[in-house]
Each structure stands twice: as C-alpha cells, then as structure tokens.
Design a protein around this motif. Structure first.
Motif, mmCIF file in Angstrom:
data_model
loop_
_atom_site.group_PDB
_atom_site.id
_atom_site.type_symbol
_atom_site.label_atom_id
_atom_site.label_comp_id
_atom_site.label_asym_id
_atom_site.label_seq_id
_atom_site.Cartn_x
_atom_site.Cartn_y
_atom_site.Cartn_z
ATOM 1 N N ASP A 57 -2.417 7.066 14.954
ATOM 2 C CA ASP A 57 -3.729 6.621 14.451
ATOM 3 C C ASP A 57 -3.580 5.829 13.156
ATOM 4 N N ASP A 58 -2.720 6.314 12.250
ATOM 5 C CA ASP A 58 -2.493 5.603 10.980
ATOM 6 C C ASP A 58 -1.882 4.228 11.223
ATOM 7 N N ARG A 59 -0.920 4.175 12.143
ATOM 8 C CA ARG A 59 -0.273 2.893 12.449
ATOM 9 C C ARG A 59 -1.275 1.912 13.044
ATOM 10 N N ARG A 93 -7.772 -2.690 -2.729
ATOM 11 C CA ARG A 93 -8.565 -1.877 -3.652
ATOM 12 C C ARG A 93 -7.647 -1.125 -4.606
ATOM 13 N N ASP A 94 -6.475 -0.731 -4.102
ATOM 14 C CA ASP A 94 -5.487 -0.024 -4.909
ATOM 15 C C ASP A 94 -4.107 -0.408 -4.403
ATOM 16 N N MET A 135 5.838 0.260 -0.868
ATOM 17 C CA MET A 135 4.499 -0.108 -1.281
ATOM 18 C C MET A 135 3.453 0.727 -0.555
ATOM 19 N N THR A 136 2.461 1.183 -1.279
ATOM 20 C CA THR A 136 1.276 1.795 -0.682
ATOM 21 C C THR A 136 0.066 1.078 -1.253
ATOM 22 N N ALA A 137 -0.877 0.802 -0.377
ATOM 23 C CA ALA A 137 -2.090 0.102 -0.798
ATOM 24 C C ALA A 137 -3.266 0.685 -0.029
ATOM 25 N N VAL A 138 -4.451 0.417 -0.539
ATOM 26 C CA VAL A 138 -5.676 0.816 0.132
ATOM 27 C C VAL A 138 -6.517 -0.443 0.297
ATOM 28 N N PHE A 145 -2.477 1.617 3.665
ATOM 29 C CA PHE A 145 -1.444 0.684 4.141
ATOM 30 C C PHE A 145 -0.141 1.050 3.447
ATOM 31 N N ARG A 146 0.910 1.276 4.245
ATOM 32 C CA ARG A 146 2.236 1.594 3.679
ATOM 33 C C ARG A 146 3.252 0.667 4.310
ATOM 34 N N GLN A 147 4.152 0.178 3.462
ATOM 35 C CA GLN A 147 5.227 -0.661 3.989
ATOM 36 C C GLN A 147 6.409 -0.648 3.035
#
Length: 154
Positions: A57-59, A93-94, A135-138, A145-147
C-alpha cells in the motif's frame, strides 16, 4: 644412505602448528566480526513483519505521486531535484535527508535542505566516492515518500 640430522618432529611440534594455524584463523574471524558489528548502521524498522504488512500500500501511494528524484554534488553543495510526471519541480511539505556512505555511518550528516523554487540544496562537503542520500519526504496531500538516492562524487 641418509644422514641423520638429529631433528625429529615430535608431538609438541604438531600441537604448536595446529594451535598457531587455528589461532590465526580465529583471530582474523574475530577481528572481522568485531568490525562488522561495530560499523552496522542499525535497524531500519522495529518490526519487519509489521512493516511488510503495509509495504504494498505504501509503495502504491508513493508511485502514484510520480516523483523522480535526482542528486548532484558540486562546489561544496548537494542538490536534490524532485520532479513530477510533467517534469515540474515538487516542493514537499516536509523533507529530511541523511547523507552518508553505504558502508558505515561514521561520516553521516543530516543537512538542512532549502527549496529555491526548482531544487533543494544544502552545503555539504563530500569526499570522492559513492554516497547515499536516504531521503524521506511528505507530499502536500500527506503521502509519505522514501527513497535512497545514490550519489557519485569525483
């Protein structure tokens, strides 16, 4: 005829050979094991089973964003470019990122990336070689979002 030199291999010679050989092998293994444990960066998640239950689901949510991330380093700066499917810059956003080597955490840094309307940038002096940006982002809609971005510095 053979000449007797007086030297004979005795039991303690064989024992000393075995103890010495296995001592070297065990010593090298202990050094390597100690180095592996000492440089291990740690756990990524507290419970891998629980994390796996949400992975698909996250992916799917992350892929639906359509973001593409590219990294570059030059002149003491690291640049992160995040674009959407139309190629337009994305402002998260972050955003949080850890820049470090893939093999150890000794050189990890957590720079504060600033968005200039096109790319994120942060002052980070990196040595030559391969670096990872974790990296983590929102997204603006709250989607996480993680990459991991591989960055090669020459």
């Amino acid at each position: 005829m053979t000449e007797d030199t007086g030297f004979r291999i005795k039991g303690w010679h064989v024992l000393a050979g075995f103890v010495g050989a296995f001592g070297i092998i065990i010593g090298v293994n202990l050094v390597l094991a100690f180095q592996a444990v000492r440089t291990f960066p740690g756990l990524e998640v507290k419970n891998s089973y629980v994390a796996s239950q949400h992975f698909d689901d996250d992916r799917a949510a992350q892929e639906a964003l359509g973001w593409t991330v590219q990294a570059d380093a030059r002149n003491g700066m690291v640049y992160l470019s995040i674009t959407d499917t139309a190629g337009e810059p994305v402002r998260a956003r972050d955003l949080h990122a850890v820049v470090g080597r893939a093999t150890h955490v000794k050189e990890d840094v957590e720079p504060e990336f600033l968005f200039d309307g096109r790319v994120y940038s942060a002052p980070v002096h990196l040595g030559d070689g391969n670096w990872n940006i974790r990296m983590t982002a929102v997204a603006q809609d709250g989607t996480p979002f993680r990459q991991r971005v591989v960055l090669h510095v020459e």
